[in-house]
Design a protein around this motif. Structure first.
Motif, PDB file in Angstrom:
ATOM      1  N   UNK A 104       0.836  -1.202   0.000  1.00 25.57           N
ATOM      2  CA  UNK A 104       0.000   0.000   0.000  1.00 25.57           C
ATOM      3  C   UNK A 104       0.870   1.252   0.000  1.00 25.57           C
ATOM      4  N   UNK A 105       0.401   2.268  -0.724  1.00 29.55           N
ATOM      5  CA  UNK A 105       0.966   3.617  -0.646  1.00 29.55           C
ATOM      6  C   UNK A 105      -0.098   4.462   0.042  1.00 29.55           C
ATOM      7  N   UNK A 106       0.282   5.113   1.134  1.00 29.23           N
ATOM      8  CA  UNK A 106      -0.669   5.922   1.895  1.00 29.23           C
ATOM      9  C   UNK A 106      -0.280   7.395   1.811  1.00 29.23           C
ATOM     10  N   UNK A 107      -1.252   8.225   1.466  1.00 32.39           N
ATOM     11  CA  UNK A 107      -1.050   9.675   1.445  1.00 32.39           C
ATOM     12  C   UNK A 107      -1.769  10.272   2.646  1.00 32.39           C
ATOM     13  N   UNK A 108      -1.108  11.215   3.319  1.00 34.47           N
ATOM     14  CA  UNK A 108      -1.585  11.728   4.611  1.00 34.47           C
ATOM     15  C   UNK A 108      -2.409  13.005   4.480  1.00 34.47           C
ATOM     16  N   UNK A 109      -3.448  12.941   3.664  1.00 37.78           N
ATOM     17  CA  UNK A 109      -4.348  14.087   3.582  1.00 37.78           C
ATOM     18  C   UNK A 109      -5.434  13.956   4.642  1.00 37.78           C
ATOM     19  N   UNK A 110      -5.770  15.086   5.261  1.00 39.67           N
ATOM     20  CA  UNK A 110      -6.834  15.109   6.261  1.00 39.67           C
ATOM     21  C   UNK A 110      -8.032  15.871   5.713  1.00 39.67           C
ATOM     22  N   UNK A 111      -9.133  15.804   6.434  1.00 38.79           N
ATOM     23  CA  UNK A 111     -10.407  16.362   5.997  1.00 38.79           C
ATOM     24  C   UNK A 111     -10.316  17.819   5.532  1.00 38.79           C
ATOM     25  N   UNK A 112      -9.533  18.626   6.171  1.00 39.92           N
ATOM     26  CA  UNK A 112      -9.502  20.057   5.876  1.00 39.92           C
ATOM     27  C   UNK A 112      -8.568  20.435   4.725  1.00 39.92           C
ATOM     28  N   UNK A 113      -7.833  19.480   4.169  1.00 41.64           N
ATOM     29  CA  UNK A 113      -6.889  19.797   3.089  1.00 41.64           C
ATOM     30  C   UNK A 113      -7.627  20.189   1.819  1.00 41.64           C
ATOM     31  N   UNK A 114      -7.071  21.147   1.086  1.00 35.35           N
ATOM     32  CA  UNK A 114      -7.670  21.580  -0.174  1.00 35.35           C
ATOM     33  C   UNK A 114      -7.766  20.449  -1.191  1.00 35.35           C
ATOM     34  N   UNK A 115      -6.846  19.519  -1.138  1.00 38.04           N
ATOM     35  CA  UNK A 115      -6.772  18.452  -2.136  1.00 38.04           C
ATOM     36  C   UNK A 115      -7.890  17.419  -1.997  1.00 38.04           C
ATOM     37  N   UNK A 116      -8.611  17.426  -0.892  1.00 35.96           N
ATOM     38  CA  UNK A 116      -9.634  16.409  -0.647  1.00 35.96           C
ATOM     39  C   UNK A 116     -10.664  16.349  -1.779  1.00 35.96           C
ATOM     40  N   UNK A 117     -10.998  17.471  -2.352  1.00 34.90           N
ATOM     41  CA  UNK A 117     -11.982  17.461  -3.438  1.00 34.90           C
ATOM     42  C   UNK A 117     -11.423  16.833  -4.724  1.00 34.90           C
ATOM     43  N   UNK A 118     -10.124  16.526  -4.736  1.00 37.11           N
ATOM     44  CA  UNK A 118      -9.492  15.935  -5.920  1.00 37.11           C
ATOM     45  C   UNK A 118      -9.073  14.472  -5.707  1.00 37.11           C
ATOM     46  N   UNK A 119      -9.537  13.835  -4.649  1.00 35.56           N
ATOM     47  CA  UNK A 119      -9.124  12.456  -4.342  1.00 35.56           C
ATOM     48  C   UNK A 119      -9.440  11.525  -5.507  1.00 35.56           C
ATOM     49  N   UNK A 120     -10.633  11.602  -6.061  1.00 35.45           N
ATOM     50  CA  UNK A 120     -10.996  10.731  -7.194  1.00 35.45           C
ATOM     51  C   UNK A 120     -10.070  10.983  -8.382  1.00 35.45           C
ATOM     52  N   UNK A 121      -9.714  12.232  -8.619  1.00 31.25           N
ATOM     53  CA  UNK A 121      -8.795  12.559  -9.714  1.00 31.25           C
ATOM     54  C   UNK A 121      -7.417  11.951  -9.472  1.00 31.25           C
ATOM     55  N   UNK A 122      -6.966  11.993  -8.231  1.00 30.53           N
ATOM     56  CA  UNK A 122      -5.667  11.404  -7.876  1.00 30.53           C
ATOM     57  C   UNK A 122      -5.709   9.894  -8.098  1.00 30.53           C
ATOM     58  N   UNK A 123      -6.818   9.266  -7.708  1.00 26.16           N
ATOM     59  CA  UNK A 123      -6.948   7.817  -7.910  1.00 26.16           C
ATOM     60  C   UNK A 123      -6.943   7.455  -9.399  1.00 26.16           C
ATOM     61  N   UNK A 124      -7.613   8.257 -10.219  1.00 27.47           N
ATOM     62  CA  UNK A 124      -7.630   8.025 -11.668  1.00 27.47           C
ATOM     63  C   UNK A 124      -6.218   8.191 -12.240  1.00 27.47           C
ATOM     64  N   UNK A 125      -5.530   9.229 -11.816  1.00 23.24           N
ATOM     65  CA  UNK A 125      -4.155   9.452 -12.267  1.00 23.24           C
ATOM     66  C   UNK A 125      -3.265   8.271 -11.882  1.00 23.24           C
TER      67      UNK A 125
END
Length: 151
Positions: A104-125
């Motif tokens: 597993x590769x784990x990224x340490x984003x939390x609820x308040x991070x700006x990137x949260x709205x792009x999680x699906x995009x990161x998974x697609x990438x």
């Protein structure tokens, strides 16, 4: 027990994620990507990473390892509006930084991070790299998404 790769800035979120995995009994490899856009921040992150790594290594021994991948981007005097956000750099860095296989590769984003709205995009990438890999990609996860930084 899992073999986990975590991009490790030395900040609160990634430090907590490394510690959490070690407490759970996982083997953890941390990797750092040096982006040359803020020399003072880079210097402070390095100090924090080294101190934290030494403390955790003393307690958890062989279950903690590190790999450094230097991806140098100079952001001074840029003449256009193009920039590459951190997640794609971290994903590429994860691929290039280690020769061994991880569960597993784990990224340490939390609820308040700006990137949260792009999680699906990161998974697609991330999945888009699979045809270029000589083996299946490890699971990509975001274990802290339901946590707030203050927690």
């Amino acid at each position: 027990m899992k073999k986990v790769l975590i991009p490790f800035s030395g900040g609160l979120d990634s430090t907590y994620l490394v510690w959490k995995n070690l407490v759970e009994g996982n083997n953890v490899t941390v990797v750092y990507f040096e982006l040359e856009n803020n020399s003072e921040k880079t210097r402070l992150e390095k100090i924090s990473r080294e101190k934290t790594y030494d403390i955790l290594k003393e307690e958890y021994g062989e279950r903690l390892n590190k790999s450094y991948f230097s991806y140098k981007i100079h952001l001074n005097n840029i003449q256009n509006d193009f920039s590459l956000a951190q997640p794609p750099i971290w994903i590429l860095g994860c691929f290039f930084s280690c020769n061994e296989f991880f569960d597993e590769i784990q990224l340490a984003y939390v609820m308040n991070d700006d990137v949260v709205s792009f999680i699906k995009d990161i998974e697609v990438l991330y999945k888009a790299y699979e045809p270029f890999s000589n083996r299946p990609l490890p699971l990509l996860s975001f274990p802290l998404l339901k946590d707030k930084k203050e927690h």
